[in-house]
Design a protein around this motif. Structure first.
Motif, PDB file in Angstrom:
ATOM      1  N   UNK A 157       0.811  -1.211   0.000  1.00 51.19           N
ATOM      2  CA  UNK A 157       0.000   0.000   0.000  1.00 51.19           C
ATOM      3  C   UNK A 157       0.842   1.258   0.000  1.00 51.19           C
ATOM      4  N   UNK A 158       2.097   1.156   0.415  1.00 51.27           N
ATOM      5  CA  UNK A 158       2.916   2.339   0.631  1.00 51.27           C
ATOM      6  C   UNK A 158       2.744   2.831   2.053  1.00 51.27           C
ATOM      7  N   UNK A 159       3.711   3.594   2.537  1.00 51.20           N
ATOM      8  CA  UNK A 159       3.733   4.001   3.945  1.00 51.20           C
ATOM      9  C   UNK A 159       2.492   4.784   4.333  1.00 51.20           C
ATOM     10  N   UNK A 160       2.078   5.713   3.492  1.00 47.85           N
ATOM     11  CA  UNK A 160       0.960   6.589   3.825  1.00 47.85           C
ATOM     12  C   UNK A 160      -0.309   5.788   4.105  1.00 47.85           C
ATOM     13  N   UNK A 161      -0.719   4.964   3.172  1.00 46.73           N
ATOM     14  CA  UNK A 161      -1.970   4.228   3.326  1.00 46.73           C
ATOM     15  C   UNK A 161      -1.834   3.089   4.345  1.00 46.73           C
ATOM     16  N   UNK A 162      -0.643   2.556   4.498  1.00 49.83           N
ATOM     17  CA  UNK A 162      -0.431   1.519   5.501  1.00 49.83           C
ATOM     18  C   UNK A 162      -0.616   2.088   6.910  1.00 49.83           C
ATOM     19  N   UNK A 195      -6.928  10.557   1.542  1.00 43.08           N
ATOM     20  CA  UNK A 195      -7.244  10.354   0.128  1.00 43.08           C
ATOM     21  C   UNK A 195      -6.010  10.072  -0.712  1.00 43.08           C
ATOM     22  N   UNK A 196      -6.242   9.681  -1.943  1.00 42.32           N
ATOM     23  CA  UNK A 196      -5.140   9.419  -2.875  1.00 42.32           C
ATOM     24  C   UNK A 196      -4.260  10.656  -3.060  1.00 42.32           C
ATOM     25  N   UNK A 197      -4.849  11.829  -2.953  1.00 42.55           N
ATOM     26  CA  UNK A 197      -4.100  13.062  -3.185  1.00 42.55           C
ATOM     27  C   UNK A 197      -3.124  13.427  -2.090  1.00 42.55           C
ATOM     28  N   UNK A 198      -3.183  12.740  -0.939  1.00 42.49           N
ATOM     29  CA  UNK A 198      -2.269  13.048   0.159  1.00 42.49           C
ATOM     30  C   UNK A 198      -0.863  12.572  -0.164  1.00 42.49           C
ATOM     31  N   UNK A 199       0.141  13.383   0.158  1.00 40.95           N
ATOM     32  CA  UNK A 199       1.530  13.032  -0.139  1.00 40.95           C
ATOM     33  C   UNK A 199       2.102  12.121   0.936  1.00 40.95           C
ATOM     34  N   UNK A 200       1.942  12.511   2.206  1.00 43.34           N
ATOM     35  CA  UNK A 200       2.409  11.728   3.339  1.00 43.34           C
ATOM     36  C   UNK A 200       1.351  11.775   4.438  1.00 43.34           C
ATOM     37  N   UNK A 201       1.236  10.697   5.206  1.00 36.97           N
ATOM     38  CA  UNK A 201       0.232  10.665   6.271  1.00 36.97           C
ATOM     39  C   UNK A 201       0.476  11.747   7.308  1.00 36.97           C
ATOM     40  N   UNK A 202       1.744  12.017   7.670  1.00 35.37           N
ATOM     41  CA  UNK A 202       2.001  13.023   8.696  1.00 35.37           C
ATOM     42  C   UNK A 202       1.634  14.427   8.208  1.00 35.37           C
ATOM     43  N   UNK A 210      -2.207  18.960   8.575  1.00 40.29           N
ATOM     44  CA  UNK A 210      -3.170  19.887   7.978  1.00 40.29           C
ATOM     45  C   UNK A 210      -4.498  19.843   8.728  1.00 40.29           C
ATOM     46  N   UNK A 211      -4.966  18.648   9.034  1.00 41.68           N
ATOM     47  CA  UNK A 211      -6.237  18.505   9.750  1.00 41.68           C
ATOM     48  C   UNK A 211      -6.123  19.098  11.148  1.00 41.68           C
ATOM     49  N   UNK A 212      -5.019  18.834  11.825  1.00 41.27           N
ATOM     50  CA  UNK A 212      -4.827  19.334  13.189  1.00 41.27           C
ATOM     51  C   UNK A 212      -4.803  20.853  13.235  1.00 41.27           C
ATOM     52  N   UNK A 213      -4.096  21.479  12.296  1.00 37.71           N
ATOM     53  CA  UNK A 213      -3.986  22.938  12.340  1.00 37.71           C
ATOM     54  C   UNK A 213      -5.288  23.614  11.930  1.00 37.71           C
ATOM     55  N   UNK A 214      -6.116  22.937  11.131  1.00 35.83           N
ATOM     56  CA  UNK A 214      -7.394  23.511  10.706  1.00 35.83           C
ATOM     57  C   UNK A 214      -8.465  23.391  11.784  1.00 35.83           C
ATOM     58  N   UNK A 249      -7.492  18.160  -2.513  1.00 41.56           N
ATOM     59  CA  UNK A 249      -8.128  17.049  -1.806  1.00 41.56           C
ATOM     60  C   UNK A 249      -8.597  17.477  -0.420  1.00 41.56           C
ATOM     61  N   UNK A 250      -7.794  18.301   0.243  1.00 40.13           N
ATOM     62  CA  UNK A 250      -8.156  18.791   1.575  1.00 40.13           C
ATOM     63  C   UNK A 250      -9.423  19.652   1.494  1.00 40.13           C
ATOM     64  N   UNK A 251      -9.490  20.508   0.493  1.00 37.83           N
ATOM     65  CA  UNK A 251     -10.666  21.362   0.310  1.00 37.83           C
ATOM     66  C   UNK A 251     -11.908  20.522   0.049  1.00 37.83           C
TER      67      UNK A 251
END
Length: 324
Positions: free
Chosen positions: A76-81, A188-195, A200-204, A259-261
């Motif tokens: 899956x890759x690190x992000x989705x894993x 989502x697929x558009x996310x580059x890295x999970x962190x 982004x979610x935390x600061x919003x 994707x965030x929007x």
């Protein structure tokens, strides 16, 4: 422990992939933590070396402490894993762990203390706490006492206008509380890295706080999923030589904003929505308007050279790249 004293359960999430060379050292550093109230949730992402055996042996020796997620061996890759691991956690607090690092003994204690202090000040809101790191080579020889200084990162800058352009939250130092874990839900697929996405979610919706003390050894060995690169003229010259890759990353950064929007646009504040909208539609603007947008919303990173580089990339890309 007194009967009425609250237990603060911490889940540590570990995604493994061909990490057998350093994995034992990481797992031993978890056992040496001064804070003992934790469990480890592991998902292997399709390893072909001895990684799975090491994890199973560790689990057999500590059955009450380790949960192994089953899977079909798909990569899956690190992000989705990591997001699969997050979905499996119901802990009060969650930390993220890389297979090739070494945790200093007080890592959980230091981060948890900062988390609880933030919760006591700001109440039941989504919170992310991250720390500095020591950068070491594959033999753990010290490269830098501070990852932030090594890469010229400023953890004070944590608004959406900064985090949309460049992430300064290193996932393997990160702790999030249950409120934030539920809000993230999926990536989502558009996310580059999970962190990056979680920051982004935390600061919003809540707060991002940091601890200046390094809490782990960040091992660099040439196969890191996302490693430390010295902030120097050679770094910038390498980005110029790999202009195609740099331009592709610039596109992906803007797509991540889009994707965030799409997911959170109707729930964030009006001011934040305006920032994210203008950033995510950057490539639908003529170049002079792009520059105005970048300056108006102070969409920037850290340092003159870094900002010059990212602004150049955003302006070099063809006008009207995307119309969707």
């Amino acid at each position: 422990m007194p009967k009425n004293e609250k237990r603060y359960y911490v889940d540590i999430l570990l995604s493994t992939y061909n990490g057998g060379l350093y994995l034992d050292e990481l797992l031993n550093s978890l056992l040496e933590q001064t804070h003992k109230d934790w469990r480890l949730i592991v998902r292997d992402d399709g390893s072909s070396d001895n990684t799975v055996k090491i994890v199973k042996d560790f689990s057999a020796g500590h059955p009450d402490r380790v949960i192994l997620l089953g899977g079909d061996g798909r990569r899956l890759g690190a992000c989705r894993s990591f997001i699969k691991l997050l979905e499996a956690s119901e802990a009060d607090y969650v930390m993220f762990c890389d297979q090739d690092d070494v945790w200093l003994p007080d890592k959980i204690d230091i981060t948890l203390k900062a988390m609880q202090e933030t919760e006591s000040k700001h109440g039941d809101i989504p919170i992310l706490v991250h720390t500095d790191l020591k950068v070491v080579d594959q033999e753990k020889n010290l490269i830098s006492e501070s990852f932030w200084r090594y890469q010229h990162l400023d953890p004070h800058l944590k608004g959406l206008n900064t985090l949309l352009v460049l992430n300064n939250v290193t996932g393997c130092t990160m702790m999030i509380n249950g409120r934030l874990a539920k809000l993230v839900a999926s990536v989502p697929e558009g996310a580059i890295l999970h962190d990056w996405w979680i920051a982004l979610v935390a600061t919003a919706f809540g707060r991002v706080e940091y601890v200046s003390a390094p809490t782990m050894l960040y091992r660099q060995h040439g196969k890191n999923e996302a490693g430390a690169v010295s902030y120097s003229l050679s770094y910038f010259s390498s980005r110029v030589r790999n202009l195609g890759a740099s331009m592709d990353l610039a596109r992906r950064i803007v797509e991540q904003g889009k994707a965030f929007l799409l997911i959170y646009g109707d729930r964030i504040s009006k001011a934040d929505r305006e920032i994210v909208y203008n950033f995510s539609t950057l490539f639908q603007q003529w170049k002079i308007k792009r520059l105005f947008t970048l300056l108006r919303f102070r969409l920037k990173t850290y340092g003159f050279l870094r900002n010059l580089g990212i602004y150049t990339l955003f302006l070099l890309l063809s006008d009207k790249v995307s119309q969707d």
